[in-house]
Design an enzyme around this catalytic site. Sequence first.
Site, PDB file in Angstrom:
ATOM      1  N   ARG A  21      22.787   0.763   4.761  1.00  0.00           N
ATOM      2  CA  ARG A  21      22.141  -0.109   2.810  1.00  0.00           C
ATOM      3  C   ARG A  21      21.317   0.662   2.646  1.00  0.00           C
ATOM      4  NH1 ARG A  21      21.418  -6.400   4.840  1.00  0.00           N
ATOM      5  NH2 ARG A  21      24.226  -6.820   4.916  1.00  0.00           N
ATOM      6  N   GLU A  33      31.637   0.661   6.663  1.00  0.00           N
ATOM      7  CA  GLU A  33      32.352  -0.910   6.726  1.00  0.00           C
ATOM      8  C   GLU A  33      33.995  -1.344   8.033  1.00  0.00           C
ATOM      9  OE1 GLU A  33      32.116  -3.894   4.844  1.00  0.00           O
ATOM     10  OE2 GLU A  33      30.006  -2.592   4.023  1.00  0.00           O
ATOM     11  N   GLN A  38      35.407  -6.558  12.676  1.00  0.00           N
ATOM     12  CA  GLN A  38      35.574  -6.792  13.964  1.00  0.00           C
ATOM     13  C   GLN A  38      34.675  -6.766  14.662  1.00  0.00           C
ATOM     14  OE1 GLN A  38      38.534  -8.602  14.324  1.00  0.00           O
ATOM     15  NE2 GLN A  38      39.357  -7.889  12.827  1.00  0.00           N
ATOM     16  N   LEU A  76      35.553   1.078  20.436  1.00  0.00           N
ATOM     17  CA  LEU A  76      35.698  -0.159  19.808  1.00  0.00           C
ATOM     18  C   LEU A  76      36.203  -0.502  19.137  1.00  0.00           C
ATOM     19  CD1 LEU A  76      33.845   1.107  16.295  1.00  0.00           C
ATOM     20  CD2 LEU A  76      33.040  -0.331  17.264  1.00  0.00           C
ATOM     21  N   GLY A  77      37.642  -0.406  19.993  1.00  0.00           N
ATOM     22  CA  GLY A  77      38.946  -1.493  19.906  1.00  0.00           C
ATOM     23  C   GLY A  77      39.657  -1.524  18.635  1.00  0.00           C
ATOM     24  N   CYS A 207      15.982 -24.293   5.047  1.00  0.00           N
ATOM     25  CA  CYS A 207      16.890 -23.673   3.392  1.00  0.00           C
ATOM     26  C   CYS A 207      16.929 -23.449   2.292  1.00  0.00           C
ATOM     27  CB  CYS A 207      18.731 -24.491   4.155  1.00  0.00           C
ATOM     28  SG  CYS A 207      19.918 -23.135   2.682  1.00  0.00           S
TER      29      CYS A 207
HETATM   30  S1  SF4 Z   1      25.207 -26.145   4.905  1.00  0.00           S
HETATM   31 FE1  SF4 Z   1      24.024 -23.984   4.884  1.00  0.00          FE
HETATM   32  S2  SF4 Z   1      23.909 -23.508   2.457  1.00  0.00           S
HETATM   33 FE2  SF4 Z   1      24.136 -25.972   2.756  1.00  0.00          FE
HETATM   34  S3  SF4 Z   1      21.875 -26.400   3.619  1.00  0.00           S
HETATM   35 FE3  SF4 Z   1      22.963 -25.608   5.388  1.00  0.00          FE
HETATM   36  S4  SF4 Z   1      22.238 -23.460   5.991  1.00  0.00           S
HETATM   37 FE4  SF4 Z   1      21.960 -23.898   3.421  1.00  0.00          FE
END
Ligand code: SF4
Length: 362
Positions: A21, A33, A38, A76-77, A207
Amino acid sequence: MTFSEEVIGWYEEHGRQLPWRGISNAYYIWLSEIILQQTRIEQGRSYYERFISTYPAVQDLAAAGEEQVLKTWQGLGYYSRARNLHAAARHIVDNLDGRFPDTYEGILALKGVGRYTAAAIASFAYKLPYPVIDGNVYRLVSRCFGIVTPIGTNAAYNEFEALLLRLMDKERPDVFNQAMMDFGSMQCRPFNVRDRLPAQTTGCGQCVLAHRCIAFREGKVGLLPVKSSAVPVKKRYFYYIDIRWQEKDTEWLLAHRRADDDIWRGLYEVPLLELRQPLPESDADSRLRRHIEAICGRQADTMEVHPPLVHKLTHRDIVAVYVVARIAAPPLRVDPSLRALPLSEWGRLPVSRLMERLFSKR
Ligand code: SF4
């Protein structure tokens, strides 16, 4: 605040620091990437470092032999990823003057690159506005916007992509995409069916998107995303016959390189007997002994049959039995698809993870 500002705000505080990053080297981003498809991030990180130190430029990867690349990839497969990586590196060197493509379409045209990977490289390396949609992003978006379209289809990808394009911060598509991936993976986690405690297991309790999240409001967090009906898992029965003999101080074995259009093409293994059904116990010993004689023209002095081991791949389980047979002298004949090899050379060959596991247990 917009959706994008909220997700990026969370990311600036909680996002993961990863070696691929904050860089703009498209070749390194491409390596990361492909490796991460997987693969868990912790495991992928060491392979990423191994690849960039062994092949610091796309020219180095193109110049390597396929066996060497497969060996670097070992463990890694999904080995087709390594073969595609190698083929694409050669294409870049041979046909594109060694320059990594800098358009979404050009990246998408590389072997082994799909829409997700092309969007990731285009946005991370060149800041092009293409949304990445992996499993974590599907989960986050389907819950937050209450989308019930089954994921994993082209139609779903198009629908989610159109929505994400509207939500994306076009000035910072790289940061937006990374924020979405981390948010989906670290905050909007999969619903733990066993515990049935969505707020604790998924992160809904703390959240920043909860105020706008449709699934949270409607109590549907555990129901989204909707998955396409599962593909049934097939079983394959592999009997690996490791035939050994001693010549002076050297121990030998028989090996073959998988060359057909099947899993693990180009990797080495000991001779394989594949069957539709497991051998019945009453018959197994004599069938295996007959097979050993057919392979090398000699009867086994000793034969050790290890318990079956189940190796899980996408959509198939391999039930593998490892058989170690000793013969008194070199084979009287060897099928042209097989090769006699001193045991000391085995470690230099690329082998599948299953072969590695079986070989280490013997
Ligand atoms: S489902 Fe995901 S976006 Fe929705 S409140 Fe829960 S953690 Fe947050």
